[in-house]
Design a protein around this motif. Structure first.
Motif, short mmCIF file in Angstrom:
data_model
loop_
_atom_site.label_atom_id
_atom_site.label_comp_id
_atom_site.label_asym_id
_atom_site.label_seq_id
_atom_site.Cartn_x
_atom_site.Cartn_y
_atom_site.Cartn_z
N LEU A 59 -2.82 9.88 10.44
CA LEU A 59 -1.44 9.46 10.69
C LEU A 59 -0.64 10.50 11.48
N SER A 213 -0.69 2.08 11.48
CA SER A 213 0.16 3.28 11.57
C SER A 213 1.50 2.98 12.22
N VAL A 247 -4.71 6.37 4.80
CA VAL A 247 -3.68 5.43 5.27
C VAL A 247 -3.19 4.56 4.12
N VAL A 258 5.62 6.44 8.36
CA VAL A 258 4.28 6.89 7.99
C VAL A 258 3.71 7.94 8.95
N LEU A 259 4.10 7.92 10.21
CA LEU A 259 3.62 8.94 11.14
C LEU A 259 4.15 10.30 10.71
#
Length: 350
Positions: A59, A213, A247, A258-259
């Motif tokens: 990620l 992602s 993930v 999430v990144l």
């Protein structure tokens, strides 16, 4: 039923890779065998390089760029393999052409969706630049403007992108095309179809990681089963297990962002926001300066990562597009466009 010992078996530490594509008693010529072995060993090595050494690599924009660069190399390799096979397009089976063209259109659609989301994230860079500009001053009026820009950034980042949301159905179409087409007579065709199978599996999987992602949804993450008769299968399974596990772990926590580079920016903002919202106390001045500096640093890393990944996605788009266009041009030059009938006409018109 027992089978005679194959003298070349030691070349395949994971089992005979031709069991799925060779009829009983048939064998590929040595040259074709060597080409396929080299292709699949290279594919396995690329997959091993993508296996994260640490879960925090997953990620992260830098890992995503590495994955996209790997796809570019893999698609370039299969184009080179087609040349080395000396298999002209005029000898391609109609089913091969249809499958190739359908897949290429789906991949182009995915690239457009990914580029759309990356462009959207990059637009947030302008809002953060406004924040940093306003925070050059300790004026309450400038703080109000900075708060407004930070609110706009959060809304902008969390907003859904319809193009990314549509990736799941595109990926499902690609999964349905993973089965190896039956090749009865052409040894070169068997090698080509087997190589394309590996390329398709890796491409679908990496694109599913991108979709998950960029959308923040584990529903778009695929779990693909690959036979251990393929020498690249162990590396692929290790990659899939490591990446999917992390993930799902992150998305299972309910995180909207999430990144990891985006998360770092958001963490800086959460620390800074209360200071400028409530007004600075004298004891907070140094902490405020450090927080602004940290936000600027994290924003720069995010912007650089997004730029590099955007270029990588554009590079993948171009290699898929040029490969598709080259096939269509060859079909026209060889007068074989009519062989694949309306399917080519539909795809050319897109």
């Amino acid at each position: 039923m027992s089978r005679p010992q194959d003298p070349h078996r030691p070349l395949f530490p994971f089992g005979n890779p031709f069991r799925m594509i060779s009829s009983k008693g048939s064998r590929l010529p040595e040259r074709l065998l060597s080409l396929l072995i080299a292709f699949e060993e290279t594919l396995a090595e690329r997959l091993r390089k993508l296996i994260p050494k640490d879960k925090n690599e997953v990620l992260r924009l830098s890992w995503m760029k590495l994955a996209m660069d790997s796809l570019i190399e893999t698609h370039s390799s299969v184009k080179n393999l087609i040349t080395e096979l000396e298999l002209p397009v005029s000898d391609w089976d109609e089913k091969w052409v249809d499958v190739y063209l359908d897949i290429s259109v789906n991949l182009l659609d995915l690239c457009i969706a990914f580029s759309s989301q990356l462009t959207k994230l990059n637009h947030g860079h302008l809002l953060l630049q406004c924040v940093l500009h306003n925070l050059d001053s300790s004026s309450p009026k400038q703080f109000v403007r900075a708060c407004s820009s930070l609110d706009s950034w959060r809304q902008h980042i969390s907003a859904k992108n319809p193009r990314v949301e549509s990736c799941h159905s595109i990926l499902e179409n690609l999964v349905q095309s993973l089965d190896l087409p039956k090749v009865k007579k052409s040894a070169k065709g068997k090698v080509l179809m087997r190589a394309l199978y590996g390329v398709k599996v890796v491409t679908v999987y990496i694109c599913s990681v991108f979709a998950a992602s960029l959308s923040g949804s584990a529903d778009k993450l695929f779990e693909l089963n690959v036979s251990d008769t393929f020498p690249w299968a162990p590396a692929f399974c290790a990659l899939q297990t490591n990446v999917n596990g992390e993930v799902r772990n992150v998305l299972g926590c309910g995180r909207v962002i999430v990144l990891r580079e985006l998360e770092a920016v958001d963490t800086s903002i959460k620390k800074l926001y209360p200071m400028i919202q409530d007004g600075l106390e004298p004891v907070e001045v140094e902490e405020f300066k450090n927080s602004v500096k940290d936000l600027g640093k994290q924003e720069e890393k995010l912007s650089e990562g997004l730029d590099l990944l955007t270029k990588a996605v554009d590079g993948f788009f171009k290699i898929v597009l040029t490969g598709r266009d080259a096939l269509l041009c060859n079909l026209r030059e060889n007068g074989t466009a009519s062989v694949v009938g309306s399917n080519v006409e539909q795809i050319v018109g897109r």
